[in-house]
Design a protein around this motif. Structure first.
Motif, PDB file in Angstrom:
ATOM      1  N   CYS A  82      -2.746  -0.633  -7.963  1.00 29.53           N
ATOM      2  CA  CYS A  82      -3.008   0.083  -6.716  1.00 29.53           C
ATOM      3  C   CYS A  82      -4.283  -0.485  -6.095  1.00 29.53           C
ATOM      4  CB  CYS A  82      -3.155   1.585  -6.972  1.00 29.53           C
ATOM      5  SG  CYS A  82      -3.565   2.560  -5.518  1.00 29.53           S
ATOM      6  N   ASP A  83      -4.277  -0.685  -4.773  1.00 29.88           N
ATOM      7  CA  ASP A  83      -5.438  -1.284  -4.112  1.00 29.88           C
ATOM      8  C   ASP A  83      -6.359  -0.252  -3.472  1.00 29.88           C
ATOM      9  OD1 ASP A  83      -3.854  -0.472  -2.058  1.00 29.88           O
ATOM     10  OD2 ASP A  83      -3.720  -2.423  -1.049  1.00 29.88           O
ATOM     11  N   ASN A  84      -6.182   1.031  -3.825  1.00 32.20           N
ATOM     12  CA  ASN A  84      -7.033   2.087  -3.282  1.00 32.20           C
ATOM     13  C   ASN A  84      -7.881   2.683  -4.402  1.00 32.20           C
ATOM     14  OD1 ASN A  84      -7.559   5.110  -2.478  1.00 32.20           O
ATOM     15  ND2 ASN A  84      -7.103   4.051  -0.569  1.00 32.20           N
ATOM     16  N   ASN A  85      -9.189   2.427  -4.371  1.00 30.68           N
ATOM     17  CA  ASN A  85     -10.064   2.900  -5.445  1.00 30.68           C
ATOM     18  C   ASN A  85     -10.163   4.415  -5.482  1.00 30.68           C
ATOM     19  OD1 ASN A  85     -10.734   0.340  -6.446  1.00 30.68           O
ATOM     20  ND2 ASN A  85     -12.319   0.055  -4.870  1.00 30.68           N
ATOM     21  N   SER A  86     -10.084   5.060  -4.326  1.00 28.66           N
ATOM     22  CA  SER A  86     -10.180   6.520  -4.296  1.00 28.66           C
ATOM     23  C   SER A  86      -9.028   7.157  -5.068  1.00 28.66           C
ATOM     24  CB  SER A  86     -10.178   7.017  -2.849  1.00 28.66           C
ATOM     25  OG  SER A  86     -11.303   6.529  -2.149  1.00 28.66           O
ATOM     26  N   ALA A  87      -7.827   6.627  -4.884  1.00 31.87           N
ATOM     27  CA  ALA A  87      -6.679   7.161  -5.613  1.00 31.87           C
ATOM     28  C   ALA A  87      -6.840   6.961  -7.110  1.00 31.87           C
ATOM     29  CB  ALA A  87      -5.396   6.491  -5.116  1.00 31.87           C
ATOM     30  N   LEU A  88      -7.398   5.827  -7.512  1.00 30.78           N
ATOM     31  CA  LEU A  88      -7.624   5.585  -8.942  1.00 30.78           C
ATOM     32  C   LEU A  88      -8.667   6.534  -9.493  1.00 30.78           C
ATOM     33  CD1 LEU A  88      -7.632   1.665  -8.982  1.00 30.78           C
ATOM     34  CD2 LEU A  88      -5.761   3.201  -9.590  1.00 30.78           C
ATOM     35  N   HIS A  89      -9.705   6.850  -8.701  1.00 34.09           N
ATOM     36  CA  HIS A  89     -10.734   7.781  -9.156  1.00 34.09           C
ATOM     37  C   HIS A  89     -10.172   9.196  -9.293  1.00 34.09           C
ATOM     38  CE1 HIS A  89     -13.621   4.694  -9.055  1.00 34.09           C
ATOM     39  NE2 HIS A  89     -13.887   4.702  -7.751  1.00 34.09           N
ATOM     40  N   ILE A  90      -9.288   9.582  -8.365  1.00 32.63           N
ATOM     41  CA  ILE A  90      -8.682  10.913  -8.450  1.00 32.63           C
ATOM     42  C   ILE A  90      -7.852  11.027  -9.718  1.00 32.63           C
ATOM     43  CG2 ILE A  90      -7.043  12.496  -7.359  1.00 32.63           C
ATOM     44  CD1 ILE A  90      -7.917  11.376  -4.659  1.00 32.63           C
ATOM     45  N   ALA A  91      -7.131   9.964 -10.061  1.00 31.56           N
ATOM     46  CA  ALA A  91      -6.304   9.992 -11.267  1.00 31.56           C
ATOM     47  C   ALA A  91      -7.152  10.091 -12.529  1.00 31.56           C
ATOM     48  CB  ALA A  91      -5.444   8.731 -11.323  1.00 31.56           C
ATOM     49  N   ALA A  92      -8.354   9.525 -12.492  1.00 27.89           N
ATOM     50  CA  ALA A  92      -9.223   9.538 -13.668  1.00 27.89           C
ATOM     51  C   ALA A  92     -10.081  10.790 -13.750  1.00 27.89           C
ATOM     52  CB  ALA A  92     -10.123   8.302 -13.662  1.00 27.89           C
ATOM     53  N   ASN A  93     -10.199  11.529 -12.650  1.00 30.91           N
ATOM     54  CA  ASN A  93     -11.075  12.696 -12.603  1.00 30.91           C
ATOM     55  C   ASN A  93     -10.270  13.967 -12.833  1.00 30.91           C
ATOM     56  OD1 ASN A  93     -13.081  14.521 -12.191  1.00 30.91           O
ATOM     57  ND2 ASN A  93     -13.338  14.107 -10.001  1.00 30.91           N
ATOM     58  N   PRO A  94     -10.520  14.686 -13.918  1.00 32.31           N
ATOM     59  CA  PRO A  94      -9.740  15.897 -14.206  1.00 32.31           C
ATOM     60  C   PRO A  94     -10.148  17.100 -13.371  1.00 32.31           C
ATOM     61  CG  PRO A  94     -11.403  15.580 -15.893  1.00 32.31           C
ATOM     62  CD  PRO A  94     -11.496  14.388 -14.972  1.00 32.31           C
ATOM     63  N   ILE A  95     -11.188  16.983 -12.564  1.00 32.09           N
ATOM     64  CA  ILE A  95     -11.695  18.121 -11.790  1.00 32.09           C
ATOM     65  C   ILE A  95     -11.094  18.070 -10.387  1.00 32.09           C
ATOM     66  CG2 ILE A  95     -13.747  19.268 -10.865  1.00 32.09           C
ATOM     67  CD1 ILE A  95     -15.346  18.040 -13.123  1.00 32.09           C
ATOM     68  N   PHE A  96     -10.416  19.141  -9.972  1.00 29.57           N
ATOM     69  CA  PHE A  96      -9.843  19.224  -8.640  1.00 29.57           C
ATOM     70  C   PHE A  96     -10.766  20.057  -7.755  1.00 29.57           C
ATOM     71  CE2 PHE A  96      -6.310  18.789 -11.607  1.00 29.57           C
ATOM     72  CZ  PHE A  96      -5.699  17.658 -11.090  1.00 29.57           C
ATOM     73  N   HIS A  97     -11.123  19.508  -6.615  1.00 27.33           N
ATOM     74  CA  HIS A  97     -12.029  20.217  -5.712  1.00 27.33           C
ATOM     75  C   HIS A  97     -11.358  20.365  -4.357  1.00 27.33           C
ATOM     76  CE1 HIS A  97     -12.695  16.067  -4.488  1.00 27.33           C
ATOM     77  NE2 HIS A  97     -13.114  15.782  -5.711  1.00 27.33           N
ATOM     78  N   TYR A 139      -2.076   8.283  -2.978  1.00 23.89           N
ATOM     79  CA  TYR A 139      -1.801   9.044  -4.193  1.00 23.89           C
ATOM     80  C   TYR A 139      -0.368   9.555  -4.214  1.00 23.89           C
ATOM     81  CZ  TYR A 139      -3.485  11.124  -8.444  1.00 23.89           C
ATOM     82  OH  TYR A 139      -3.703  11.402  -9.768  1.00 23.89           O
ATOM     83  N   ARG A 140       0.150   9.930  -3.046  1.00 24.39           N
ATOM     84  CA  ARG A 140       1.550  10.353  -2.985  1.00 24.39           C
ATOM     85  C   ARG A 140       2.472   9.177  -3.324  1.00 24.39           C
ATOM     86  NH1 ARG A 140       1.735  15.434  -1.148  1.00 24.39           N
ATOM     87  NH2 ARG A 140       0.153  16.151   0.329  1.00 24.39           N
ATOM     88  N   ALA A 141       2.129   7.997  -2.836  1.00 17.44           N
ATOM     89  CA  ALA A 141       2.909   6.808  -3.186  1.00 17.44           C
ATOM     90  C   ALA A 141       2.813   6.522  -4.682  1.00 17.44           C
ATOM     91  CB  ALA A 141       2.412   5.615  -2.384  1.00 17.44           C
ATOM     92  N   LEU A 142       1.629   6.727  -5.239  1.00 21.07           N
ATOM     93  CA  LEU A 142       1.414   6.502  -6.669  1.00 21.07           C
ATOM     94  C   LEU A 142       2.251   7.465  -7.498  1.00 21.07           C
ATOM     95  CD1 LEU A 142      -0.297   4.519  -8.303  1.00 21.07           C
ATOM     96  CD2 LEU A 142      -2.087   6.257  -8.409  1.00 21.07           C
ATOM     97  N   ALA A 143       2.384   8.706  -7.016  1.00 19.75           N
ATOM     98  CA  ALA A 143       3.185   9.697  -7.734  1.00 19.75           C
ATOM     99  C   ALA A 143       4.656   9.293  -7.774  1.00 19.75           C
ATOM    100  CB  ALA A 143       3.027  11.069  -7.081  1.00 19.75           C
ATOM    101  N   MET A 144       5.174   8.785  -6.641  1.00 18.65           N
ATOM    102  CA  MET A 144       6.561   8.316  -6.619  1.00 18.65           C
ATOM    103  C   MET A 144       6.753   7.108  -7.542  1.00 18.65           C
ATOM    104  SD  MET A 144       7.832   8.616  -2.664  1.00 18.65           S
ATOM    105  CE  MET A 144       9.429   7.959  -3.144  1.00 18.65           C
ATOM    106  N   ALA A 145       5.784   6.198  -7.549  1.00 17.82           N
ATOM    107  CA  ALA A 145       5.875   5.034  -8.422  1.00 17.82           C
ATOM    108  C   ALA A 145       5.833   5.447  -9.891  1.00 17.82           C
ATOM    109  CB  ALA A 145       4.744   4.059  -8.110  1.00 17.82           C
TER     110      ALA A 145
END
Length: 420
Positions: free
Chosen positions: A346-361, A314-320
């Motif tokens: 992006c080849d990491n599904n978890s990072a894609l799910h975090i980007a789509a999920n507006p809820i931060f836990h 996700y940090r890499a995704l933010a820089m991109a």
């Protein structure tokens, strides 16, 4: 350098003219805004040895010389109707109806491109009358990089620079290596014994760093070796020599900008979790294509330690995402529309799910800022995130050393390497 590659890519597609200029004694044209005195130079006879000279113009050696020269050149170009880019202050553009001209400045070297040859000739004439320029004609050699053009497109490469580097290190007759670094190389700060001459290692890495402007295939390896500049060892130097042996295999390799291309931007983002053995920080890698031509890439160690692979991705995704935003700003300054969001794979599904999920836990609140950076750009349609299989992840080459087969496959899939 990204702006240079983007301009060359557009020039290949639009069949723009490409010319190069050099300003004679550039720093001497700067105007001083403050009073500056200097000691009398050697050879100048003065009646009193305590007398000093008052400068009327800027000269080489002044700390403000480069700034004053850039201000003088900027003022001149603005009077000619050029507009200074906000995304890259070295870029100036002029657009009148269907006529477009762009000037890219690097100190006293200028690239002039556009679709109106008469406008380019008039700009050259005015600059020559104002500063005295050296017209180098069509762009062929710029900042140590060679440019070759044909009907198929434009090639940007550093063959002469590479051969000179191999000759200086005595490796012209060495055995070529298939990859720039050994597969699964685990170099760290304590590997091997300290070098007696660390200057040679630092000088070599500095030259290799400049070579990465046209050789993205060695970006990760050179970036990894650069972290040992303070106390290099014999194993670090041996790894740097392997990079040179890889260059010996293909000294004329470079970036190809095809004429048959599109202006669609798409990128790839990847990371290697806890790659650094010394700090356990992850490696960020991303690359962006303009159509099928690679124009921007990065291989860099992250600033903080990530607690999971998803966080590293996700940090890499933010820089991109930030790089994608900057490329859109550059397109806007060049007058090029990009109506669709920039696709980032992006080849990491978890990072894609975090980007789509507006809820931060609990598992994501410590990367709250990066989450907001990515999600904000997703919501305003700046970027569009898409999954990609690991075997098709083109940014993989910027995050880790690969074995020969995956390494060559990655180069083949990306279609950005051209042998010359």
């Amino acid at each position: 350098m990204t702006t240079i590659r983007v301009l060359l890519c557009l020039a290949a597609m639009q069949q723009w003219h490409l010319h190069q200029l050099d300003i004679n004694t550039a720093f001497l044209h700067g105007d001083l805004k403050e009073i500056v005195y200097m000691k009398a130079p050697l050879g100048l006879i003065v009646p009193d040895p305590t007398m000093v000279c008052k400068l009327q113009k800027s000269i080489y050696g002044l700390k403000q010389a480069s700034r004053q020269w850039h201000e003088k050149l900027t003022t001149t170009l603005l009077k000619l109707g050029y507009v200074k880019s906000f995304s890259d202050h070295s870029l100036f553009t002029k657009c009148i109806k269907d006529n477009f001209t762009a000037i890219l400045v690097y100190v006293d070297d200028l690239i002039v491109t556009g679709n109106n040859l008469q406008e380019i000739i008039e700009t050259k004439s005015i600059l020559h009358n104002t500063f005295s320029i050296k017209d180098l004609g069509n762009l062929k050699f710029f900042l140590g990089m060679e440019v070759a053009r044909s009907n198929q497109g434009i090639v940007l490469y550093q063959r002469k620079y590479t051969l000179d580097l191999l000759e200086q290190t005595g490796l012209l007759g060495s055995k070529p290596a298939s990859t720039p670094m050994e597969y699964n190389s685990n170099l760290h700060s304590k590997s091997g014994t300290p070098l007696n001459d660390i200057t040679s290692y630092r000088r070599l890495l500095g030259k290799l760093l400049y070579l990465t402007h046209t050789r993205p295939d060695i970006s990760f390896d050179v970036s990894s070796l650069s972290q040992f500049l303070d106390s290099p060892t014999n194993l670090h130097y041996k790894a740097a020599i392997r990079v040179l042996r890889y260059l010996k295999n293909t000294p004329g390799q470079g970036i190809f900008f095809p004429s048959n291309n599109t202006t669609t931007i798409q990128g790839y983002s990847d990371s290697d979790w806890a790659k650094c053995i010394d700090t356990r920080r992850s490696i960020t890698g991303w690359c962006f294509f303009l159509g099928s031509a690679l124009v921007s890439w990065k291989s860099k160690k992250q600033n903080t330690v990530s607690r999971s692979s998803s966080e590293a991705e996700y940090r890499a995704l933010a820089m991109a995402a930030c790089e994608a935003q900057w490329l859109l700003f550059l397109f806007r300054d060049l007058g090029i529309a990009h109506p669709k969001p920039v696709s980032i794979f992006c080849d990491n599904n978890s990072a894609l799910h975090i980007a789509a999920n507006p809820i931060f836990h609990e598992r994501t609140k410590h990367i709250d800022v990066d989450c907001h950076v990515v999600r904000e750009r997703v919501l305003n349609n700046t970027i569009h995130l898409l999954p990609v299989h690991t075997s098709l992840q083109l940014a993989d080459i910027f995050t880790k050393s690969l074995s020969p087969s995956p390494f060559l496959k990655n180069l083949t899939l990306s279609i950005f390497i051209f042998l010359f």
